[in-house]
Design a protein around this motif. Sequence first.
Motif, PDB file in Angstrom:
ATOM      1  N   VAL A 344       0.849  -1.185   0.000  1.00 58.20           N
ATOM      2  CA  VAL A 344       0.000   0.000   0.000  1.00 58.20           C
ATOM      3  C   VAL A 344       0.885   1.237   0.000  1.00 58.20           C
ATOM      4  CG1 VAL A 344      -1.781   1.288   1.235  1.00 58.20           C
ATOM      5  CG2 VAL A 344      -1.787  -1.212   1.312  1.00 58.20           C
ATOM      6  N   HIS A 345       0.561   2.173  -0.859  1.00 56.22           N
ATOM      7  CA  HIS A 345       1.267   3.458  -0.905  1.00 56.22           C
ATOM      8  C   HIS A 345       0.258   4.553  -0.591  1.00 56.22           C
ATOM      9  CE1 HIS A 345       3.185   6.788  -3.616  1.00 56.22           C
ATOM     10  NE2 HIS A 345       3.385   7.023  -2.322  1.00 56.22           N
ATOM     11  N   VAL A 346       0.534   5.318   0.459  1.00 53.59           N
ATOM     12  CA  VAL A 346      -0.319   6.447   0.821  1.00 53.59           C
ATOM     13  C   VAL A 346       0.429   7.718   0.458  1.00 53.59           C
ATOM     14  CG1 VAL A 346      -1.696   7.523   2.621  1.00 53.59           C
ATOM     15  CG2 VAL A 346      -1.201   5.075   2.743  1.00 53.59           C
ATOM     16  N   THR A 362      -2.745   2.120  -4.200  1.00 53.78           N
ATOM     17  CA  THR A 362      -2.222   3.459  -3.962  1.00 53.78           C
ATOM     18  C   THR A 362      -3.363   4.361  -3.530  1.00 53.78           C
ATOM     19  OG1 THR A 362      -0.402   3.242  -5.552  1.00 53.78           O
ATOM     20  CG2 THR A 362      -1.111   5.464  -5.003  1.00 53.78           C
ATOM     21  N   ILE A 363      -3.191   4.995  -2.385  1.00 56.55           N
ATOM     22  CA  ILE A 363      -4.162   5.973  -1.890  1.00 56.55           C
ATOM     23  C   ILE A 363      -3.540   7.338  -2.084  1.00 56.55           C
ATOM     24  CG2 ILE A 363      -5.402   6.818   0.130  1.00 56.55           C
ATOM     25  CD1 ILE A 363      -4.257   3.335   0.357  1.00 56.55           C
ATOM     26  N   ASP A 375      -3.101  -1.297  -8.630  1.00 51.73           N
ATOM     27  CA  ASP A 375      -1.990  -1.705  -9.499  1.00 51.73           C
ATOM     28  C   ASP A 375      -1.486  -0.536 -10.336  1.00 51.73           C
ATOM     29  OD1 ASP A 375      -1.967  -4.457  -8.712  1.00 51.73           O
ATOM     30  OD2 ASP A 375      -3.767  -4.758  -9.918  1.00 51.73           O
ATOM     31  N   GLY A 376      -1.244   0.580  -9.686  1.00 48.87           N
ATOM     32  CA  GLY A 376      -0.743   1.759 -10.381  1.00 48.87           C
ATOM     33  C   GLY A 376      -0.038   2.696  -9.427  1.00 48.87           C
ATOM     34  N   SER A 377       0.340   3.850  -9.941  1.00 52.05           N
ATOM     35  CA  SER A 377       1.072   4.837  -9.148  1.00 52.05           C
ATOM     36  C   SER A 377       0.159   6.007  -8.791  1.00 52.05           C
ATOM     37  CB  SER A 377       2.285   5.344  -9.928  1.00 52.05           C
ATOM     38  OG  SER A 377       1.877   6.210 -10.977  1.00 52.05           O
ATOM     39  N   ALA A 378       0.695   6.919  -7.971  1.00 51.04           N
ATOM     40  CA  ALA A 378      -0.075   8.075  -7.529  1.00 51.04           C
ATOM     41  C   ALA A 378      -0.399   9.028  -8.671  1.00 51.04           C
ATOM     42  CB  ALA A 378       0.687   8.812  -6.429  1.00 51.04           C
ATOM     43  N   PRO A 382      -7.427   8.029 -10.255  1.00 51.14           N
ATOM     44  CA  PRO A 382      -8.073   7.074  -9.346  1.00 51.14           C
ATOM     45  C   PRO A 382      -9.351   6.489  -9.951  1.00 51.14           C
ATOM     46  CG  PRO A 382      -7.447   9.083  -8.180  1.00 51.14           C
ATOM     47  CD  PRO A 382      -7.281   9.368  -9.647  1.00 51.14           C
ATOM     48  N   ALA A 383      -9.612   5.217  -9.617  1.00 58.42           N
ATOM     49  CA  ALA A 383     -10.838   4.573 -10.073  1.00 58.42           C
ATOM     50  C   ALA A 383     -11.981   4.809  -9.097  1.00 58.42           C
ATOM     51  CB  ALA A 383     -10.606   3.070 -10.236  1.00 58.42           C
ATOM     52  N   ASP A 384     -11.631   5.038  -7.814  1.00 54.89           N
ATOM     53  CA  ASP A 384     -12.639   5.254  -6.785  1.00 54.89           C
ATOM     54  C   ASP A 384     -12.155   6.338  -5.833  1.00 54.89           C
ATOM     55  OD1 ASP A 384     -14.467   2.886  -7.376  1.00 54.89           O
ATOM     56  OD2 ASP A 384     -12.568   1.849  -7.004  1.00 54.89           O
ATOM     57  N   TYR A 385     -13.117   6.869  -5.068  1.00 55.05           N
ATOM     58  CA  TYR A 385     -12.794   7.871  -4.057  1.00 55.05           C
ATOM     59  C   TYR A 385     -13.481   7.472  -2.758  1.00 55.05           C
ATOM     60  CZ  TYR A 385     -11.291  10.638  -8.053  1.00 55.05           C
ATOM     61  OH  TYR A 385     -10.664  11.059  -9.200  1.00 55.05           O
ATOM     62  N   VAL A 386     -12.820   7.771  -1.639  1.00 58.50           N
ATOM     63  CA  VAL A 386     -13.377   7.398  -0.347  1.00 58.50           C
ATOM     64  C   VAL A 386     -12.990   8.452   0.680  1.00 58.50           C
ATOM     65  CG1 VAL A 386     -11.364   6.012   0.314  1.00 58.50           C
ATOM     66  CG2 VAL A 386     -13.589   5.498   1.320  1.00 58.50           C
ATOM     67  N   ASP A 387     -13.836   8.618   1.673  1.00 61.53           N
ATOM     68  CA  ASP A 387     -13.525   9.514   2.777  1.00 61.53           C
ATOM     69  C   ASP A 387     -12.387   8.903   3.602  1.00 61.53           C
ATOM     70  OD1 ASP A 387     -13.956  10.419   5.778  1.00 61.53           O
ATOM     71  OD2 ASP A 387     -14.946  11.905   4.518  1.00 61.53           O
ATOM     72  N   PRO A 388     -11.421   9.699   4.055  1.00 61.33           N
ATOM     73  CA  PRO A 388     -10.314   9.148   4.848  1.00 61.33           C
ATOM     74  C   PRO A 388     -10.774   8.322   6.044  1.00 61.33           C
ATOM     75  CG  PRO A 388      -9.813  11.409   4.220  1.00 61.33           C
ATOM     76  CD  PRO A 388     -11.229  11.140   3.792  1.00 61.33           C
ATOM     77  N   ALA A 389     -11.899   8.666   6.660  1.00 59.64           N
ATOM     78  CA  ALA A 389     -12.389   7.935   7.827  1.00 59.64           C
ATOM     79  C   ALA A 389     -12.816   6.514   7.476  1.00 59.64           C
ATOM     80  CB  ALA A 389     -13.565   8.688   8.455  1.00 59.64           C
ATOM     81  N   ASP A 390     -13.156   6.260   6.206  1.00 49.69           N
ATOM     82  CA  ASP A 390     -13.622   4.933   5.785  1.00 49.69           C
ATOM     83  C   ASP A 390     -12.530   4.116   5.105  1.00 49.69           C
ATOM     84  OD1 ASP A 390     -16.179   5.680   6.651  1.00 49.69           O
ATOM     85  OD2 ASP A 390     -16.630   6.601   4.708  1.00 49.69           O
ATOM     86  N   LEU A 391     -11.314   4.656   5.057  1.00 51.14           N
ATOM     87  CA  LEU A 391     -10.260   4.043   4.257  1.00 51.14           C
ATOM     88  C   LEU A 391      -9.851   2.672   4.772  1.00 51.14           C
ATOM     89  CD1 LEU A 391      -8.337   4.381   1.893  1.00 51.14           C
ATOM     90  CD2 LEU A 391      -6.771   5.589   3.401  1.00 51.14           C
TER      91      LEU A 391
END
Length: 408
Positions: A344-346, A362-363, A375-378, A382-391
């Motif tokens: 995982v890359h944040v 990658t987040i 399976d990609g870089s920063a 992005p394919a999806d988006y999420v709130d940091p609290a739900d990560l």
Amino acid sequence: MRQVHVRGACPSLPVPMETGDGLLVRLIVNAPIPLDAFIGLCDAARMHGNGTMEVSARGSLQVRGLTSLSAPLFAAALAALDIAMNDGVPILADPLPDDPASPIDANGLAAQLRAAIAEARLALAPKVSVVVDGGGSVDLDAIAADIRLRTVMSDKGPRLELALAGDAVTAAPIAMVATEDAVDEVLVLLKAIAARGADARAGDLVTSRARWPGAALRQTPRGHTIGRHPLKENAFALGLGLAFGHEDADALIALARIAKENGASWVRPAPDRALLFGPLGAGGAEAMRVAAYRLGFITDAADPRHRIAACPGAPSCAHGLIAARALAAELARHVSLSGDGIAVHVSGCAKGCAHPTAAPFTIVGCEQGCGIVRDGSAREEPADYVDPADLAALLDRIASKTREAVHA
């Protein structure tokens, strides 16, 4: 692929880099640092910076939180310490001295290269670098460089595979050379790069040079930096990881003092965001490992924090849109990770400084919160988006489905 601005030069002692928490300095050391000098370095980072120190994936030391007034004071304090620092083209070599697993003296060869390059006075791009991998117990395969020398055993003894523009997998091998010819061969290539202009890199030479027919030759993987490594005369070095590559200067001073108490005399920053301490006896290495674990350092390569790469993020970095390291710490506590390599890359933004290449997950910080790239870089969309609290919950579900699919 998103377009991002990348700084054309690395931050250095003479030219620090502005970040969200002040100026950042990057130091490349050429030899083990005496422990007293390392303690002095940490003390200077605490006095003149904000006390946060980092070890990069390439094994460079970074000091954060300097100011325009304190940076010269830090440089003066550093000049008074017994630390061999690189001030020209970065030449990265085996981080372990007296490594019985290395068939050549990689650090001796690196010193010859530094002297020859300095004498040649070449006008090279600031990020041009060279790796000298002597085949020791600490793996340098993941470090990309313009020019790579890697030891390969042959019928005639050790020889060096010469490759351009990449890491051990992606670089283009162009020749096998004898150890005694390596300096001249590297100088020829650096002169060819310099001749192409001040911004040229080794990748500009790849299309014009035929690949060596033995390009498929690869060594077997070696061990992790983290853990115990044999040295000569029944001694050991102990590799300890910094969680997400950073630590407070006070904790590093405490660790260095523990190392001294157990018989060590030196420390060296190493690839994989680690520090190597030595020489230690078997008992001293174990005592130090236990003490380091209690201080919060990574003592086992299976530690989940070892599989997560994270930049400082907000607010430490001016470009960061999420608190990358805080999120990484939360993920390490709640997401089960196994295997090797970065899982995982944040990344605080699309630059992807902590891990420029692809990762399984990658987040990346963006206006919508956390973007998810699989399976990609920063730098990818992005394919999806999420709130940091739900990560953490999201990644745990994804990881569980992946494990179920592999098991099936």
